[in-house]
Design a protein around this motif. Structure first.
Motif, PDB file in Angstrom:
ATOM      1  N   UNK A 265       6.238  -5.304 -11.338  1.00  0.00           N
ATOM      2  CA  UNK A 265       5.169  -5.096 -12.323  1.00  0.00           C
ATOM      3  C   UNK A 265       4.708  -3.649 -12.388  1.00  0.00           C
ATOM      4  N   UNK A 266       4.996  -2.887 -11.346  1.00  0.00           N
ATOM      5  CA  UNK A 266       4.584  -1.487 -11.342  1.00  0.00           C
ATOM      6  C   UNK A 266       5.472  -0.692 -12.300  1.00  0.00           C
ATOM      7  N   UNK A 267       4.856   0.113 -13.163  1.00  0.00           N
ATOM      8  CA  UNK A 267       5.665   0.864 -14.123  1.00  0.00           C
ATOM      9  C   UNK A 267       6.534   1.914 -13.420  1.00  0.00           C
ATOM     10  N   UNK A 268       7.680   2.165 -14.021  1.00  0.00           N
ATOM     11  CA  UNK A 268       8.591   3.172 -13.481  1.00  0.00           C
ATOM     12  C   UNK A 268       8.118   4.559 -13.903  1.00  0.00           C
ATOM     13  N   UNK A 269       8.284   5.507 -13.028  1.00  0.00           N
ATOM     14  CA  UNK A 269       7.917   6.895 -13.305  1.00  0.00           C
ATOM     15  C   UNK A 269       8.947   7.504 -14.255  1.00  0.00           C
ATOM     16  N   UNK A 270       8.478   8.095 -15.351  1.00  0.00           N
ATOM     17  CA  UNK A 270       9.386   8.660 -16.363  1.00  0.00           C
ATOM     18  C   UNK A 270      10.257   9.777 -15.805  1.00  0.00           C
ATOM     19  N   UNK A 271       9.679  10.641 -14.986  1.00  0.00           N
ATOM     20  CA  UNK A 271      10.447  11.735 -14.406  1.00  0.00           C
ATOM     21  C   UNK A 271      11.541  11.204 -13.491  1.00  0.00           C
ATOM     22  N   UNK A 272      11.180  10.240 -12.668  1.00  0.00           N
ATOM     23  CA  UNK A 272      12.164   9.641 -11.764  1.00  0.00           C
ATOM     24  C   UNK A 272      13.239   8.897 -12.560  1.00  0.00           C
TER      25      UNK A 272
ATOM     26  N   UNK B  78      24.612   1.040  -1.575  1.00  0.00           N
ATOM     27  CA  UNK B  78      24.321   0.655  -0.185  1.00  0.00           C
ATOM     28  C   UNK B  78      23.098   1.388   0.381  1.00  0.00           C
ATOM     29  N   UNK B  79      22.789   2.531  -0.193  1.00  0.00           N
ATOM     30  CA  UNK B  79      21.634   3.293   0.287  1.00  0.00           C
ATOM     31  C   UNK B  79      20.396   3.071  -0.588  1.00  0.00           C
ATOM     32  N   UNK B  80      20.504   2.271  -1.617  1.00  0.00           N
ATOM     33  CA  UNK B  80      19.381   2.057  -2.528  1.00  0.00           C
ATOM     34  C   UNK B  80      18.358   1.074  -1.963  1.00  0.00           C
ATOM     35  N   UNK B  81      17.106   1.369  -2.273  1.00  0.00           N
ATOM     36  CA  UNK B  81      16.021   0.434  -1.982  1.00  0.00           C
ATOM     37  C   UNK B  81      15.887  -0.507  -3.181  1.00  0.00           C
ATOM     38  N   UNK B  82      15.002  -1.475  -3.067  1.00  0.00           N
ATOM     39  CA  UNK B  82      14.775  -2.365  -4.209  1.00  0.00           C
ATOM     40  C   UNK B  82      14.206  -1.579  -5.393  1.00  0.00           C
ATOM     41  N   UNK B  83      13.411  -0.571  -5.103  1.00  0.00           N
ATOM     42  CA  UNK B  83      12.833   0.240  -6.192  1.00  0.00           C
ATOM     43  C   UNK B  83      13.934   1.023  -6.899  1.00  0.00           C
ATOM     44  N   UNK B  84      14.908   1.538  -6.163  1.00  0.00           N
ATOM     45  CA  UNK B  84      16.043   2.223  -6.784  1.00  0.00           C
ATOM     46  C   UNK B  84      16.788   1.266  -7.708  1.00  0.00           C
ATOM     47  N   UNK B  85      16.924   0.015  -7.284  1.00  0.00           N
ATOM     48  CA  UNK B  85      17.564  -0.988  -8.140  1.00  0.00           C
ATOM     49  C   UNK B  85      16.743  -1.225  -9.399  1.00  0.00           C
ATOM     50  N   UNK B  86      15.409  -1.128  -9.294  1.00  0.00           N
ATOM     51  CA  UNK B  86      14.567  -1.266 -10.489  1.00  0.00           C
ATOM     52  C   UNK B  86      14.908  -0.177 -11.503  1.00  0.00           C
ATOM     53  N   UNK B  87      15.072   1.052 -11.014  1.00  0.00           N
ATOM     54  CA  UNK B  87      15.432   2.157 -11.918  1.00  0.00           C
ATOM     55  C   UNK B  87      16.825   1.949 -12.515  1.00  0.00           C
TER      56      UNK B  87
END
Length: 176
Positions: free
Chosen positions: A69-76, A115-124
């Motif tokens: 639910x947290x919005x993704x950062x545009x820069x990221x 393999x090095x991604x977090x769940x947040x990286x998968x969100x991006x």
């Protein structure tokens, strides 16, 4: 072997019956009670483990919902897009000739980095994937069938890798 087993089963049953004849009803009743206690203990232990696993799975699901639910950062998001797509980073400019190589690039980078991604990286990565799918919808009618088939295979691979990560993370959360 099968024939040997067919002879052994009746002999085993006969031995069991004969040994039962040597015991009293009270002894048999006590043996049944002991076995029932063992089964009850096993069932209680399994139920406790299932309760703990269920709580952990619910906690993982709750944390996952909050994160998504947290919005993704545009820069990221832009940095991630450049990292995954390279020269195809401008998704809105993908054409019939560049959309397949863009998916190929996305999958190549995903295979390398996942393999090095977090769940947040998968969100991006998922957000980028969804934007690419939206662009594909816009140009799909002009896309040759061969390219669309390759893209569908790449999409299936991406979804499989993402689901695999979710299952791994859920398994890790439950087994802690």
């Amino acid at each position: 072997m099968k024939r040997l087993l067919s002879y052994a089963a009746p002999l085993f049953c006969a031995a069991l019956l004969l040994s039962s004849c040597d015991s009293t009803p009270r002894e048999r009743q006590e043996a049944v009670k002991n076995e029932a206690r063992k089964l009850d203990t096993l069932a209680s232990t399994a139920a406790a483990k299932l309760r703990v696993a269920g709580r952990r799975a619910a906690r993982f699901d709750s944390i996952s919902r909050v994160r998504s639910r947290q919005p993704l950062d545009n820069t990221a998001t832009q940095a991630f897009t450049r990292q995954l797509l390279g020269t195809y980073a401008d998704i809105d400019q993908l054409t019939v000739t560049t959309v397949e190589p863009a998916y190929t690039q996305l999958l190549r980078q995903t295979r390398t980095l996942r393999r090095s991604w977090s769940q947040r990286d998968w969100d991006y990565a998922s957000a980028i994937y969804k934007r690419m799918n939206e662009r594909l919808k816009a140009i799909r009618l002009d896309l040759p069938a061969r390219s669309e088939l390759r893209i569908r295979a790449l999409q299936a691979e991406f979804v499989t890798m993402e689901a695999s990560r979710d299952v791994k993370d859920l398994g890790d959360a439950v087994s802690k």
